[in-house]
Scaffold this motif. Sequence first.
Motif, PDB file in Angstrom:
ATOM      1  N   LYS A  97       0.849  -1.194   0.000  1.00 15.10           N
ATOM      2  CA  LYS A  97       0.000   0.000   0.000  1.00 15.10           C
ATOM      3  C   LYS A  97       0.886   1.245   0.000  1.00 15.10           C
ATOM      4  O   LYS A  97       1.988   1.237   0.568  1.00 15.10           O
ATOM      5  CB  LYS A  97      -0.898   0.016   1.238  1.00 15.10           C
ATOM      6  CG  LYS A  97      -1.976  -1.035   1.208  1.00 15.10           C
ATOM      7  CD  LYS A  97      -3.052  -0.774   2.256  1.00 15.10           C
ATOM      8  CE  LYS A  97      -2.505  -0.749   3.665  1.00 15.10           C
ATOM      9  NZ  LYS A  97      -3.572  -0.556   4.676  1.00 15.10           N
ATOM     10  N   LYS A 166     -13.141  -5.596   2.883  1.00 17.42           N
ATOM     11  CA  LYS A 166     -11.814  -5.618   3.488  1.00 17.42           C
ATOM     12  C   LYS A 166     -11.065  -6.849   2.984  1.00 17.42           C
ATOM     13  O   LYS A 166     -11.561  -7.977   3.078  1.00 17.42           O
ATOM     14  CB  LYS A 166     -11.928  -5.643   5.007  1.00 17.42           C
ATOM     15  CG  LYS A 166     -10.600  -5.529   5.732  1.00 17.42           C
ATOM     16  CD  LYS A 166     -10.822  -5.500   7.243  1.00 17.42           C
ATOM     17  CE  LYS A 166      -9.514  -5.356   7.990  1.00 17.42           C
ATOM     18  NZ  LYS A 166      -9.735  -5.286   9.474  1.00 17.42           N
ATOM     19  N   SER A 168      -6.971  -8.752   2.549  1.00 22.76           N
ATOM     20  CA  SER A 168      -5.579  -8.752   3.015  1.00 22.76           C
ATOM     21  C   SER A 168      -4.615  -9.284   1.953  1.00 22.76           C
ATOM     22  O   SER A 168      -3.401  -9.325   2.180  1.00 22.76           O
ATOM     23  CB  SER A 168      -5.449  -9.597   4.292  1.00 22.76           C
ATOM     24  OG  SER A 168      -5.872 -10.931   4.035  1.00 22.76           O
ATOM     25  N   SER A 169      -5.160  -9.687   0.809  1.00 24.35           N
ATOM     26  CA  SER A 169      -4.310 -10.230  -0.258  1.00 24.35           C
ATOM     27  C   SER A 169      -4.965 -10.006  -1.609  1.00 24.35           C
ATOM     28  O   SER A 169      -6.168  -9.737  -1.703  1.00 24.35           O
ATOM     29  CB  SER A 169      -4.037 -11.714  -0.043  1.00 24.35           C
ATOM     30  OG  SER A 169      -5.251 -12.451  -0.103  1.00 24.35           O
ATOM     31  N   LYS A 184       0.121 -11.460  -0.393  1.00 27.34           N
ATOM     32  CA  LYS A 184      -0.344 -10.694   0.771  1.00 27.34           C
ATOM     33  C   LYS A 184      -0.059  -9.206   0.570  1.00 27.34           C
ATOM     34  O   LYS A 184       0.976  -8.836   0.036  1.00 27.34           O
ATOM     35  CB  LYS A 184       0.351 -11.203   2.030  1.00 27.34           C
ATOM     36  CG  LYS A 184      -0.174 -10.568   3.312  1.00 27.34           C
ATOM     37  CD  LYS A 184       0.509 -11.187   4.526  1.00 27.34           C
ATOM     38  CE  LYS A 184      -0.041 -10.561   5.805  1.00 27.34           C
ATOM     39  NZ  LYS A 184       0.597 -11.152   7.021  1.00 27.34           N
ATOM     40  N   GLY A 188      -0.689  -4.055   5.803  1.00 28.72           N
ATOM     41  CA  GLY A 188      -1.988  -4.325   6.405  1.00 28.72           C
ATOM     42  C   GLY A 188      -3.084  -4.475   5.378  1.00 28.72           C
ATOM     43  O   GLY A 188      -2.881  -4.317   4.168  1.00 28.72           O
ATOM     44  N   SER A 189      -4.263  -4.784   5.878  1.00 30.50           N
ATOM     45  CA  SER A 189      -5.422  -5.010   5.011  1.00 30.50           C
ATOM     46  C   SER A 189      -5.853  -3.706   4.339  1.00 30.50           C
ATOM     47  O   SER A 189      -5.453  -2.605   4.742  1.00 30.50           O
ATOM     48  CB  SER A 189      -6.578  -5.602   5.817  1.00 30.50           C
ATOM     49  OG  SER A 189      -6.933  -4.712   6.873  1.00 30.50           O
TER      50      SER A 189
END
Length: 210
Positions: A97, A166, A168-169, A184, A188-189
């Motif tokens: 991110k 939401k 996470s990958s 991943k 973070g998510s």
Amino acid sequence: MNTTGRLAKPLAVLSLAALALTGCGDKDKSAAPAASSAAATTSAAAAPSSAPAAAPTKAGATKAGATASSGTSSGDAKPEGDVPQCTTKQLTFTVEKVAQPAGNALITATNTGATCRVPFSEPVITAGGVTANRVGPEGDEPALETGTSAYARVLLAPGNGATPTKVSSLTIAMTAGESPVTVKIGGGSAQVTEPQVTVFFGSGDAALAS
């Protein structure tokens, strides 16, 4: 008796003899230069030339300059069409991110195999069961050497008011016909609505600016 007549005959004979002798002498003198000239010509023809003879040229011989200018180096790069396309299996992926632009993540694809070309079509990305829309831009298919990377930007949440999911990958594949890999999300998510993905670029900055 006619004494004068008797003397005239011998004198006439002597005069003719003198003229004959004079004519012979002139002929001998004129012949001498001609003979000398002929002898000089014969000597000049028989004398060996002091200039070296030109070396014979072998059949099929080519000048070095012509070979160098027309030859092709064996180290020339392969044409782009001869480089195979990168496959999902020969690449390793990371997803991170980024703070700016907001709601985006950067995908890095690193080549672990032989040199390959990155397809100009966008990678196939799925986030939260939603396949990302391809937003381009279209371009070339650059060659990716072993150990080097290419970069793509994925916009996870365009801010269109849709209810986010939401995740996470992400799942990533280079083409639709390949099995994707699950990667991943670093940092973070993330919230995903209707994701979008670009093509791969040669630098992360170029991908994020697209």
